[in-house]
Design a protein around this motif. Structure first.
Motif, PDB file in Angstrom:
ATOM      1  N   UNK A   3       0.834  -1.195   0.000  1.00  0.00           N
ATOM      2  CA  UNK A   3       0.000   0.000   0.000  1.00  0.00           C
ATOM      3  C   UNK A   3       0.866   1.240   0.000  1.00  0.00           C
ATOM      4  N   UNK A   4       0.340   2.319  -0.526  1.00  0.00           N
ATOM      5  CA  UNK A   4       1.080   3.580  -0.553  1.00  0.00           C
ATOM      6  C   UNK A   4       0.205   4.679   0.041  1.00  0.00           C
ATOM      7  N   UNK A   5       0.787   5.371   1.030  1.00  0.00           N
ATOM      8  CA  UNK A   5       0.124   6.489   1.678  1.00  0.00           C
ATOM      9  C   UNK A   5       0.980   7.733   1.493  1.00  0.00           C
ATOM     10  N   UNK A   6       0.391   8.771   0.946  1.00  0.00           N
ATOM     11  CA  UNK A   6       1.054  10.060   0.843  1.00  0.00           C
ATOM     12  C   UNK A   6       0.632  10.894   2.045  1.00  0.00           C
ATOM     13  N   UNK A   7       1.592  11.363   2.806  1.00  0.00           N
ATOM     14  CA  UNK A   7       1.322  12.179   3.987  1.00  0.00           C
ATOM     15  C   UNK A   7       2.081  13.487   3.780  1.00  0.00           C
ATOM     16  N   UNK A   8       1.359  14.498   3.288  1.00  0.00           N
ATOM     17  CA  UNK A   8       2.004  15.716   2.800  1.00  0.00           C
ATOM     18  C   UNK A   8       1.279  16.975   3.262  1.00  0.00           C
ATOM     19  N   UNK A   9       1.939  18.105   3.057  1.00  0.00           N
ATOM     20  CA  UNK A   9       1.282  19.384   3.274  1.00  0.00           C
ATOM     21  C   UNK A   9       0.175  19.544   2.227  1.00  0.00           C
ATOM     22  N   UNK A  96       9.496   9.363  -8.403  1.00  0.00           N
ATOM     23  CA  UNK A  96       9.561   8.460  -7.257  1.00  0.00           C
ATOM     24  C   UNK A  96       8.251   7.700  -7.093  1.00  0.00           C
ATOM     25  N   UNK A  97       7.162   8.428  -7.135  1.00  0.00           N
ATOM     26  CA  UNK A  97       5.851   7.840  -6.908  1.00  0.00           C
ATOM     27  C   UNK A  97       5.473   6.856  -8.008  1.00  0.00           C
ATOM     28  N   UNK A  98       5.709   7.214  -9.252  1.00  0.00           N
ATOM     29  CA  UNK A  98       5.386   6.309 -10.364  1.00  0.00           C
ATOM     30  C   UNK A  98       6.197   5.020 -10.271  1.00  0.00           C
ATOM     31  N   UNK A  99       7.462   5.133  -9.892  1.00  0.00           N
ATOM     32  CA  UNK A  99       8.288   3.938  -9.745  1.00  0.00           C
ATOM     33  C   UNK A  99       7.769   3.070  -8.603  1.00  0.00           C
ATOM     34  N   UNK A 106       6.055  -6.205  -5.588  1.00  0.00           N
ATOM     35  CA  UNK A 106       7.246  -6.824  -5.025  1.00  0.00           C
ATOM     36  C   UNK A 106       7.237  -6.609  -3.511  1.00  0.00           C
ATOM     37  N   UNK A 107       8.346  -6.882  -2.838  1.00  0.00           N
ATOM     38  CA  UNK A 107       8.416  -6.694  -1.384  1.00  0.00           C
ATOM     39  C   UNK A 107       8.526  -5.207  -1.046  1.00  0.00           C
ATOM     40  N   UNK A 108       8.232  -4.890   0.194  1.00  0.00           N
ATOM     41  CA  UNK A 108       8.305  -3.503   0.653  1.00  0.00           C
ATOM     42  C   UNK A 108       9.719  -2.949   0.482  1.00  0.00           C
ATOM     43  N   UNK A 109      10.741  -3.752   0.791  1.00  0.00           N
ATOM     44  CA  UNK A 109      12.126  -3.294   0.627  1.00  0.00           C
ATOM     45  C   UNK A 109      12.439  -2.954  -0.821  1.00  0.00           C
ATOM     46  N   UNK A 116      13.294   5.198  -4.465  1.00  0.00           N
ATOM     47  CA  UNK A 116      14.469   6.052  -4.319  1.00  0.00           C
ATOM     48  C   UNK A 116      15.242   6.165  -5.632  1.00  0.00           C
ATOM     49  N   UNK A 117      15.343   5.055  -6.357  1.00  0.00           N
ATOM     50  CA  UNK A 117      16.016   5.090  -7.661  1.00  0.00           C
ATOM     51  C   UNK A 117      15.253   5.974  -8.642  1.00  0.00           C
ATOM     52  N   UNK A 118      13.934   5.923  -8.595  1.00  0.00           N
ATOM     53  CA  UNK A 118      13.114   6.770  -9.457  1.00  0.00           C
ATOM     54  C   UNK A 118      13.324   8.240  -9.158  1.00  0.00           C
ATOM     55  N   UNK A 119      13.442   8.566  -7.876  1.00  0.00           N
ATOM     56  CA  UNK A 119      13.679   9.957  -7.489  1.00  0.00           C
ATOM     57  C   UNK A 119      15.040  10.428  -7.984  1.00  0.00           C
ATOM     58  N   UNK A 120      16.039   9.582  -7.830  1.00  0.00           N
ATOM     59  CA  UNK A 120      17.394   9.965  -8.240  1.00  0.00           C
ATOM     60  C   UNK A 120      17.520  10.091  -9.751  1.00  0.00           C
ATOM     61  N   UNK A 121      16.963   9.158 -10.481  1.00  0.00           N
ATOM     62  CA  UNK A 121      17.086   9.221 -11.939  1.00  0.00           C
ATOM     63  C   UNK A 121      16.126  10.245 -12.543  1.00  0.00           C
TER      64      UNK A 121
END
Length: 135
Positions: A3-9, A96-99, A106-109, A116-121
């Protein structure tokens, strides 16, 4: 599925949900956002986040993505990460989010590493200056 939760301003989380719906041409399952208002009680935010994590966790865990480390939404995540089935990343970006969404079967890890790789690239300089001469 993770699951993905966005917790943002506010209103960033909902804006990212709208962008994801645009890219994937419809709603994405097990994906929610909590937009935190400037004067919102931190205890209320923590409770909302715990409820969302319970809804989103099918046993695969939940990735919580926040906008900026040290902000109120991010500070709420400190207690959430102690839950054991929750990982937290700060510094949300659309790549990051799309990746994360793409790899969340897959697994959470793995989802964390791919996000993180999506954010960096995804953070690159766009250079459209006209080059004159050799090279």
């Amino acid at each position: 599925m993770v699951g993905i939760l966005l917790l943002t301003h506010a209103p960033l989380g909902q804006a990212f949900i709208t962008a994801v719906e645009h890219v994937f041409r419809g709603p994405t399952e097990c994906f929610e956002a909590i937009d935190v208002a400037a004067d919102q009680d931190i205890n209320q935010v923590n409770e909302l986040a715990k409820q969302a994590i319970a809804r989103l966790n099918d046993g695969s865990g939940v990735l919580v993505i926040t906008d900026i480390k040290g902000g109120t939404p991010s500070n709420c995540c400190n207690s959430l990460a102690a839950e054991g089935c929750v990982e937290v990343i700060a510094g949300i970006s659309l790549p990051m989010l799309l990746r994360a969404i793409t790899y969340r079967r897959d697994t959470l890890d793995v989802v964390v590493e791919m996000a993180l790789a999506g954010a960096q690239s995804g953070a690159v300089r766009v250079d459209n200056r006209i080059r004159v001469g050799p090279g």
